[in-house]
Design an enzyme around this catalytic site. Sequence first.
Site, PDB file in Angstrom:
ATOM      1  N   SER A 151      30.941 -21.454   4.798  1.00 30.16           N
ATOM      2  CA  SER A 151      31.180 -19.972   4.654  1.00 30.16           C
ATOM      3  C   SER A 151      32.821 -19.996   4.421  1.00 30.16           C
ATOM      4  O   SER A 151      33.423 -21.064   4.616  1.00 30.16           O
ATOM      5  CB  SER A 151      30.860 -19.382   6.127  1.00 30.16           C
ATOM      6  OG  SER A 151      31.611 -18.301   6.119  1.00 30.16           O
ATOM      7  N   TYR A 164      32.445 -20.744  14.802  1.00 30.76           N
ATOM      8  CA  TYR A 164      31.505 -20.628  13.579  1.00 30.76           C
ATOM      9  C   TYR A 164      32.363 -21.409  12.533  1.00 30.76           C
ATOM     10  O   TYR A 164      32.031 -22.334  11.827  1.00 30.76           O
ATOM     11  CB  TYR A 164      30.994 -19.251  13.220  1.00 30.76           C
ATOM     12  CG  TYR A 164      30.420 -18.981  11.853  1.00 30.76           C
ATOM     13  CD1 TYR A 164      29.071 -19.528  11.916  1.00 30.76           C
ATOM     14  CD2 TYR A 164      31.173 -18.631  11.007  1.00 30.76           C
ATOM     15  CE1 TYR A 164      28.591 -19.460  10.547  1.00 30.76           C
ATOM     16  CE2 TYR A 164      30.446 -18.264   9.609  1.00 30.76           C
ATOM     17  CZ  TYR A 164      29.168 -18.812   9.516  1.00 30.76           C
ATOM     18  OH  TYR A 164      28.539 -18.678   8.233  1.00 30.76           O
TER      19      TYR A 164
HETATM   20  N1  LIG Z   1      24.471 -14.322   4.785  1.00 31.59           N
HETATM   21  C1  LIG Z   1      25.727 -14.609   4.506  1.00 31.59           C
HETATM   22  O1  LIG Z   1      26.643 -13.216   4.193  1.00 31.59           O
HETATM   23  C2  LIG Z   1      26.568 -15.901   4.738  1.00 31.59           C
HETATM   24  C3  LIG Z   1      27.832 -15.972   4.406  1.00 31.59           C
HETATM   25  C4  LIG Z   1      28.326 -17.342   4.582  1.00 31.59           C
HETATM   26  C5  LIG Z   1      27.782 -18.252   4.838  1.00 31.59           C
HETATM   27  N2  LIG Z   1      26.246 -18.005   5.298  1.00 31.59           N
HETATM   28  C6  LIG Z   1      25.795 -19.451   5.722  1.00 31.59           C
HETATM   29  O2  LIG Z   1      24.443 -19.410   5.148  1.00 31.59           O
HETATM   30  C7  LIG Z   1      23.341 -19.846   6.229  1.00 31.59           C
HETATM   31  C8  LIG Z   1      22.235 -18.912   6.332  1.00 31.59           C
HETATM   32  O3  LIG Z   1      22.681 -17.547   6.846  1.00 31.59           O
HETATM   33  P1  LIG Z   1      21.942 -16.293   6.859  1.00 31.59           P
HETATM   34  O4  LIG Z   1      22.627 -15.165   6.999  1.00 31.59           O
HETATM   35  O5  LIG Z   1      20.639 -16.536   6.073  1.00 31.59           O
HETATM   36  O6  LIG Z   1      21.422 -16.593   8.372  1.00 31.59           O
HETATM   37  P2  LIG Z   1      20.187 -16.016   9.252  1.00 31.59           P
HETATM   38  O7  LIG Z   1      20.619 -15.685  10.558  1.00 31.59           O
HETATM   39  O8  LIG Z   1      19.372 -14.904   8.392  1.00 31.59           O
HETATM   40  O9  LIG Z   1      19.119 -17.341   9.252  1.00 31.59           O
HETATM   41  C9  LIG Z   1      19.718 -18.426  10.042  1.00 31.59           C
HETATM   42  C10 LIG Z   1      18.205 -19.011  10.131  1.00 31.59           C
HETATM   43  O10 LIG Z   1      18.451 -20.338  10.906  1.00 31.59           O
HETATM   44  C11 LIG Z   1      17.613 -20.388  12.070  1.00 31.59           C
HETATM   45  N3  LIG Z   1      18.148 -21.320  13.250  1.00 31.59           N
HETATM   46  C12 LIG Z   1      18.977 -20.780  14.323  1.00 31.59           C
HETATM   47  N4  LIG Z   1      19.315 -21.617  15.175  1.00 31.59           N
HETATM   48  C13 LIG Z   1      18.291 -22.943  14.533  1.00 31.59           C
HETATM   49  C14 LIG Z   1      18.134 -24.130  15.281  1.00 31.59           C
HETATM   50  N5  LIG Z   1      18.773 -24.732  16.411  1.00 31.59           N
HETATM   51  N6  LIG Z   1      17.368 -25.124  14.406  1.00 31.59           N
HETATM   52  C15 LIG Z   1      16.705 -24.497  13.299  1.00 31.59           C
HETATM   53  N7  LIG Z   1      16.943 -23.250  12.931  1.00 31.59           N
HETATM   54  C16 LIG Z   1      17.724 -22.413  13.400  1.00 31.59           C
HETATM   55  C17 LIG Z   1      17.240 -18.800  12.534  1.00 31.59           C
HETATM   56  O11 LIG Z   1      16.210 -18.699  13.211  1.00 31.59           O
HETATM   57  C18 LIG Z   1      17.266 -18.172  11.045  1.00 31.59           C
HETATM   58  O12 LIG Z   1      16.206 -18.168  10.591  1.00 31.59           O
HETATM   59  C19 LIG Z   1      24.114 -20.201   7.403  1.00 31.59           C
HETATM   60  O13 LIG Z   1      24.564 -21.446   7.371  1.00 31.59           O
HETATM   61  C20 LIG Z   1      25.365 -19.286   7.413  1.00 31.59           C
HETATM   62  O14 LIG Z   1      26.401 -19.778   7.812  1.00 31.59           O
HETATM   63  C21 LIG Z   1      25.625 -16.926   5.256  1.00 31.59           C
END
Ligand SMILES: NC(=O)c1ccc[n+]([C@@H]2O[C@H](COP(=O)([O-])OP(=O)(O)OC[C@H]3O[C@@H](n4cnc5c(N)ncnc54)[C@H](O)[C@@H]3O)[C@@H](O)[C@H]2O)c1
Length: 274
Positions: A151, A164
């Site tokens: 991120s 984070y």
């Molecule tokens: N959405 C954004 O704007 C954004 C921006 C930058 C980075 N990211 C990164 O992209 C990735 C996905 O983000 P997102 O927004 O889809 O998040 P989200 O919270 O929608 O999805 C995360 C998923 O990870 C699962 N999870 C949590 N803990 C877990 C564990 N211990 N073992 C297995 N699964 C687990 C959750 O159940 C969930 O389904 C993350 O790594 C996040 O840091 C997202």
Amino acid sequence: MSNEKAGGKLENKVAIVTGAGAGLGAACARALAQHGARVAVVDINGEAAAAVAADIGERAMSVRTDVSSEAQVKAMVSAVLEHFGRIDILHNNAAVLDDAQRAGDRDVINMSVEVWDRAMAVNLRGAMLCCKHAIPAMLRGGGGSIIHSSSGFGAQGDFTMSAYAASKAGLAMLSKSVAAQYGKERIRSNTIQIGLVVADHPLPEDIKGVILDGHLTPYLGDPKHVADVVCFLASDEAAFITGDTLAVDGGFSSHAPTLAPLRALFAARGKAAY
Ligand SMILES: NC(=O)c1ccc[n+]([C@@H]2O[C@H](COP(=O)([O-])OP(=O)(O)OC[C@H]3O[C@@H](n4cnc5c(N)ncnc54)[C@H](O)[C@@H]3O)[C@@H](O)[C@H]2O)c1
């Protein structure tokens, strides 16, 4: 829903996507399957993972796994190998981002130690454990591609989410270690530095506006923007890219911090530039 495509660029490849029960992970699992991969949809939320896998169809399986547990990751990798016979792609996407975690992950003075440890255990140790147990299968299969979802928080300081941010910075270094250690055995490892993806963040419009001002694109991120890059890095099209961090953020991290306020200042003066 039919997500299957014969003859795609990921045909005959097997992918593991962690945290694929929701959000970007689910979008990436679907896209990988659309390009022909067989996909293990892995999530701590087993029901959500099963629903995504059922939606993808017969190319997918689901495994309920807490990636912070070595025993569970080991069992997950065994289940994938038993079902699909090989592992070519690992997308370390899982991160703990639930409301309790977000509420405790503040500036450093107000940091909850429990929340700090949870971020490290899931976001960083979880990714390492998936590498530790999937890489031997990749080596046996002749190579692989690992993609780590980081991120902007992992590269740029901000008001909040210190745990984070530190976990995501660590992920980029884990990726470089893996790339250096197994590159000669045809395993590539890259990080994507993701910007704000609006579909998953119901942020207030005024905050979205401030963030959009810092983008070079006229739009914020969409899950497809991320999924397309993951599929590219997973494929042989990216055969010469390893040890790298790709920003998938509409240019948000590419420019001077003064760009947006100066643009506003010049606009107020009726000029395009000074
Ligand atoms: N959405 C954004 O704007 C954004 C921006 C930058 C980075 N990211 C990164 O992209 C990735 C996905 O983000 P997102 O927004 O889809 O998040 P989200 O919270 O929608 O999805 C995360 C998923 O990870 C699962 N999870 C949590 N803990 C877990 C564990 N211990 N073992 C297995 N699964 C687990 C959750 O159940 C969930 O389904 C993350 O790594 C996040 O840091 C997202």
